[in-house]
Scaffold this active site. Structure first.
Site, PDB file in Angstrom:
ATOM      1  N   SER A  68      12.881  -3.371  -9.225  1.00  0.00           N
ATOM      2  CA  SER A  68      12.629  -2.858  -8.073  1.00  0.00           C
ATOM      3  C   SER A  68      11.529  -2.805  -7.320  1.00  0.00           C
ATOM      4  O   SER A  68      10.426  -3.175  -7.757  1.00  0.00           O
ATOM      5  CB  SER A  68      13.135  -1.193  -8.235  1.00  0.00           C
ATOM      6  OG  SER A  68      12.023  -0.616  -8.990  1.00  0.00           O
ATOM      7  N   HIS A  69      11.275  -2.291  -6.101  1.00  0.00           N
ATOM      8  CA  HIS A  69      10.296  -2.319  -5.133  1.00  0.00           C
ATOM      9  C   HIS A  69       9.081  -1.579  -5.982  1.00  0.00           C
ATOM     10  O   HIS A  69       8.058  -2.378  -6.202  1.00  0.00           O
ATOM     11  CB  HIS A  69      10.192  -1.853  -3.763  1.00  0.00           C
ATOM     12  CG  HIS A  69       9.313  -1.791  -2.856  1.00  0.00           C
ATOM     13  ND1 HIS A  69       8.372  -0.708  -2.886  1.00  0.00           N
ATOM     14  CD2 HIS A  69       8.499  -2.602  -2.039  1.00  0.00           C
ATOM     15  CE1 HIS A  69       7.365  -0.801  -2.142  1.00  0.00           C
ATOM     16  NE2 HIS A  69       7.351  -1.960  -1.664  1.00  0.00           N
TER      17      HIS A  69
END
Length: 110
Positions: A65-66
């Site tokens: 994920s970011h």
């Protein structure tokens, strides 16, 4: 007794710091250097906070994920996918975030 929450350890390291619950960009000004960022998720608009954060804890996300990628770039611990983090981690409480083990410990206030 300390409260321990678990999630996905997405960026290694262990730090202690105050929890800062941030619900959206309109609350970014509340964030201070050394705070542990607690949020639902992050996207590129959140990146400036990583330069000030001691660690990041999100309710959603995983190792790709970011939040995970940016935490690793900044060298700060990240524990992601912590169910109900925004409800269970009091704003301002002292936390220990262990990004290798995937744990967030709330210090006993007594």
């Amino acid at each position: 007794m300390n409260t321990i929450l678990t999630g996905v350890g997405a960026s290694a390291g262990t730090v202690q710091g105050p929890a800062r619950l941030i619900h959206g960009p309109d609350e970014f000004s509340r964030f201070q250097a050394g705070d542990v960022l607690i949020c639902r998720t992050t996207d590129p608009a959140w990146t400036p906070l990583f330069g000030m954060a001691s660690a990041v804890v999100t309710q959603t996300g995983g190792t790709l994920s970011h939040a995970a990628i940016v935490a690793r770039e900044y060298g700060i611990p990240a524990v992601l996918g912590v169910r109900d983090a925004l409800a269970l981690l009091p704003d301002g409480s002292q936390l220990t975030v262990d990004g290798a083990q995937g744990t967030v410990t709330v210090a006993d206030s007594k």
